[in-house]
Design a protein around this motif. Structure first.
Motif, short mmCIF file in Angstrom:
data_model
loop_
_atom_site.label_atom_id
_atom_site.label_comp_id
_atom_site.label_asym_id
_atom_site.label_seq_id
_atom_site.Cartn_x
_atom_site.Cartn_y
_atom_site.Cartn_z
N LYS A 210 -41.44 -28.35 -6.04
CA LYS A 210 -41.75 -27.31 -7.03
C LYS A 210 -41.38 -25.91 -6.53
O LYS A 210 -40.96 -25.07 -7.33
CB LYS A 210 -43.23 -27.39 -7.42
N ARG B 106 -45.38 -22.63 -14.96
CA ARG B 106 -46.06 -22.94 -13.70
C ARG B 106 -47.53 -23.24 -13.97
O ARG B 106 -48.39 -22.35 -13.90
CB ARG B 106 -45.91 -21.77 -12.72
N THR C 259 -39.30 -20.74 -15.96
CA THR C 259 -40.19 -21.78 -15.44
C THR C 259 -41.57 -21.63 -16.05
O THR C 259 -42.03 -20.51 -16.30
CB THR C 259 -40.32 -21.74 -13.90
N ASN D 260 -38.29 -34.77 -9.45
CA ASN D 260 -38.83 -33.41 -9.61
C ASN D 260 -37.79 -32.32 -9.43
O ASN D 260 -37.89 -31.27 -10.07
CB ASN D 260 -39.96 -33.17 -8.61
N GLY E 198 -41.68 -35.31 -14.09
CA GLY E 198 -42.12 -35.07 -12.72
C GLY E 198 -43.20 -36.05 -12.30
O GLY E 198 -43.89 -36.62 -13.15
N TYR F 290 -44.38 -32.80 -2.88
CA TYR F 290 -44.48 -32.29 -4.25
C TYR F 290 -44.34 -30.77 -4.25
O TYR F 290 -43.57 -30.21 -5.04
CB TYR F 290 -45.82 -32.71 -4.86
N ALA G 18 -42.35 -26.21 -13.52
CA ALA G 18 -42.64 -26.10 -12.10
C ALA G 18 -44.13 -26.35 -11.91
O ALA G 18 -44.69 -27.27 -12.52
CB ALA G 18 -42.20 -24.74 -11.56
N SER G 19 -44.78 -25.53 -11.11
CA SER G 19 -46.22 -25.69 -10.84
C SER G 19 -46.68 -24.51 -10.02
O SER G 19 -45.88 -23.89 -9.30
CB SER G 19 -46.46 -26.99 -10.06
N GLY H 9 -45.89 -24.73 -6.60
CA GLY H 9 -44.60 -24.22 -6.17
C GLY H 9 -44.69 -22.79 -5.69
O GLY H 9 -43.67 -22.19 -5.31
#
Length: 277
Positions: free
Chosen positions: A158, A183, A181, A113, A91, A154, A140-141, A144
């Motif tokens: 996500k 995160r 995921t 991504n 990513g 971005y 992911a993040s 997100g």
């Protein structure tokens, strides 16, 4: 921690693993006794990282090309055995105002991504479904879940990774395949070079994300957030009225941390690398 027993040792492939979270995850999983393969688009750094980690199975990998991922997984299975776990980790995170973002940078983020995760997930499923066993983990993040000014594209990628993975998880919930995921909050890797982070909320260290990845393999669940404080904030924000949430976010510096407060010079090397490879 005691190393994983031979019977529990898994074959794990990690994308975007020459640096940062991917590198630390490979290091942690190798330490726990898993058989790990790594891929990355940066050939020179990939070879150096594989040597540092003592990993013999590695390949140059472009996650924006499905055939490249497929060849990587072919190599993994030919050298290590059937794929047990695929971590779609590659990513990138450019920062800046939406109206100033070049179209090529927008496309690059979506291709790496999001499309890279979708391609990897599809190819992993095709290998795992006949055996009715396997685990796909998509990085992911918390970006997100919570929108962040300066990271619109971005965040979009996500958010999409979380939605895609959750839908796929439900689709294959009776197949024997786990989908999850991870995160993270903003993590001290090159992605955040030249930024200071939100006030009062520390960035995570890549080792923390690596440990979360490893624990998730050993005890699968739909998702894990890192860190605990950032996780609690992300969860709480969903129950706060939007105007109050925006005020709180602004008070933490989120309005400027990836815009006016960015040290462009400190990010130059990172941006040059991710946008030219």
């Amino acid at each position: 921690m005691t190393k994983t027993s031979i019977g529990q040792s898994k074959v794990v492939a990690i994308t975007g693993a020459a640096r940062g979270i991917g590198y630390q995850t490979a290091k942690e999983l190798t330490r726990r006794g898993h058989r790990v393969a790594i891929g990355d688009i940066d050939e020179q750094q990939l070879k150096a990282s594989a040597d540092e980690l003592g990993i013999a199975t590695f390949s140059v990998l472009d996650v924006t090309v499905a055939d490249s991922i497929d060849r990587f997984l072919d190599l993994v299975e030919s050298e290590l055995g059937p794929l047990d776990v695929l971590i779609n980790n590659a990513g990138i995170m450019p920062t800046g105002h939406v109206h100033e973002e070049p179209d090529a940078v927008t496309r690059r983020q979506i291709e790496i991504n999001l499309l890279g995760v979708i391609y990897g997930t599809k190819l992993g499923l095709k290998r795992m479904l006949p055996r009715r066993s396997g685990h796909i983990i998509n990085t992911a993040s918390l970006a997100g879940e919570l929108p962040v000014p300066g990271l619109a594209t971005y965040c979009g990628t996500k958010f999409a990774v979380i939605g895609f993975t959750e839908a796929a998880r439900q689709e294959y919930r009776k197949s024997g395949i786990q989908l999850s995921t991870v995160r993270p909050t903003f993590t001290n890797t090159e992605l955040v070079a030249g930024t200071a982070g939100a006030k009062g909320i520390r960035n995570a260290e890549p080792e923390e994300i690596a440990a979360a990845m490893a624990n998730l393999i050993e005890k699968p669940k739909p998702f894990v957030r890192v860190t605990r404080v950032a996780s609690g904030l992300a969860a709480a924000m969903k129950f706060i009225p939007s105007r109050l949430a925006e005020t709180l976010s602004s008070s933490l510096g989120a309005d400027t941390v990836f815009l006016d407060d960015v040290d462009a010079g400190a990010r130059k090397n990172y941006l040059d690398r991710i946008l030219t490879n």
